[in-house]
Design a protein around this motif. Structure first.
Motif, short mmCIF file in Angstrom:
data_model
loop_
_atom_site.label_atom_id
_atom_site.label_comp_id
_atom_site.label_asym_id
_atom_site.label_seq_id
_atom_site.Cartn_x
_atom_site.Cartn_y
_atom_site.Cartn_z
N GLY A 3 0.80 -1.22 0.00
CA GLY A 3 0.00 0.00 0.00
C GLY A 3 0.83 1.27 0.00
O GLY A 3 0.33 2.34 -0.33
N LYS A 4 2.12 1.13 0.37
CA LYS A 4 3.00 2.30 0.42
C LYS A 4 4.44 1.84 0.29
O LYS A 4 4.80 0.77 0.81
N SER A 37 7.01 15.43 -10.31
CA SER A 37 7.15 15.93 -8.93
C SER A 37 8.22 15.19 -8.13
O SER A 37 8.46 15.53 -6.97
N LEU A 38 8.87 14.21 -8.73
CA LEU A 38 9.84 13.40 -7.99
C LEU A 38 11.12 14.17 -7.67
O LEU A 38 11.53 15.06 -8.42
N PRO A 39 11.76 13.81 -6.57
CA PRO A 39 13.07 14.40 -6.26
C PRO A 39 14.13 13.77 -7.17
O PRO A 39 13.85 12.81 -7.89
N THR A 44 15.33 10.17 -1.11
CA THR A 44 14.24 9.36 -0.58
C THR A 44 12.90 9.78 -1.18
O THR A 44 12.63 10.98 -1.34
N VAL A 45 12.10 8.80 -1.53
CA VAL A 45 10.78 9.06 -2.09
C VAL A 45 9.75 8.19 -1.38
O VAL A 45 10.07 7.08 -0.93
N SER A 46 8.54 8.71 -1.23
CA SER A 46 7.46 7.95 -0.60
C SER A 46 6.24 8.00 -1.52
O SER A 46 5.81 9.09 -1.92
N LEU A 47 5.71 6.84 -1.84
CA LEU A 47 4.60 6.77 -2.78
C LEU A 47 3.47 5.92 -2.22
O LEU A 47 3.70 4.86 -1.61
N ALA A 48 2.22 6.38 -2.40
CA ALA A 48 1.05 5.55 -2.13
C ALA A 48 0.96 4.56 -3.29
O ALA A 48 1.13 4.93 -4.45
N TYR A 61 1.27 0.54 -9.05
CA TYR A 61 1.01 1.90 -9.53
C TYR A 61 1.24 2.85 -8.36
O TYR A 61 0.74 2.62 -7.25
N GLY A 62 2.01 3.91 -8.60
CA GLY A 62 2.37 4.81 -7.52
C GLY A 62 1.76 6.19 -7.66
O GLY A 62 1.53 6.68 -8.77
N PHE A 63 1.52 6.83 -6.51
CA PHE A 63 0.87 8.14 -6.48
C PHE A 63 1.48 9.01 -5.39
O PHE A 63 1.99 8.52 -4.38
#
Length: 204
Positions: A3-4, A37-39, A44-48, A61-63
């Motif tokens: 989920g994340k 919008s990604l760094p 570090t990245v965090s995606l739903a 699929y990431g959001f």
């Protein structure tokens, strides 16, 4: 189900990324807006995540937010809309822009997304209208948006409040949101602008 994901952004391609989580690289499919919008790679990245499991593959699929993911899932409940088209819509319109299009029944705005024709766009705005309240985050009591009972002055304001109440929001919440929108856009703002800003207030 995943989920994340939070990890190091390893690489970015045209429509997907690799996220390194503890030495394991997860390939995640993203929409154009999310990729933009990604760094930089290495940060570090965090995606739903929405996980799709099929007989021959598992696709992630990431959001950028859970709110965006909720729209992705809702879009796929519309006849003729699968993951590819839903991602194209999310990749073209922000969650606020999509909510505004549904509120105004603006199929032309939705049809801007690649692969979305007029008929599919019309079904999207029609079928998602009744699902809008569940897609909008609840108003936090501690926030600055206090429900009021008196409609703001002006025909545009009344029309905007009517549109929001038709989407399932309480009259006081809708009026408060439109009042806040008028404070930002001015009393000469058009109905469409007040609805757009009102939806943003309701989503805070």
């Amino acid at each position: 189900m995943i989920g994340k994901l939070t990890g190091r952004l390893d690489s970015v391609s045209l429509n997907a990324v690799i996220v390194d989580v503890g030495g394991v690289g997860y390939e995640v499919t993203l929409g154009a807006r999310t990729i933009a919008s990604l760094p930089p790679a290495g940060e570090t990245v965090s995606l739903a995540i929405d996980t799709h499991v099929r007989e021959d593959e598992i696709r992630l699929y990431g959001f950028a937010s859970e709110h965006e993911r909720a729209w992705f899932r809702a879009l796929q409940t519309v006849q003729g809309v699968g993951a590819k088209i839903a991602l194209a819509v999310i990749g073209t319109l922000s969650a606020d822009e999509l909510a505004n299009a549904v509120a105004l029944q603006d199929k032309g705005h939705v049809a801007r997304a690649p692969g979305v024709g007029p008929k599919v766009a019309a079904r999207i705005v029609a079928e998602l209208k009744d699902k809008m309240p569940s897609l909008a985050p609840a108003i936090r009591p501690a926030g600055g948006l206090a429900p009021i009972a008196v409609l703001p002055d002006g025909l545009a304001a009344r029309d905007a409040v009517s549109a929001l109440t038709n989407l399932g929001y309480a009259h006081g919440e809708a009026a408060a949101a439109v009042s806040a929108a008028i404070g930002k856009a001015g009393r000469e703002a058009r109905t469409e602008e007040l609805i757009r800003l009102g939806l943003k207030e309701l989503a805070q």
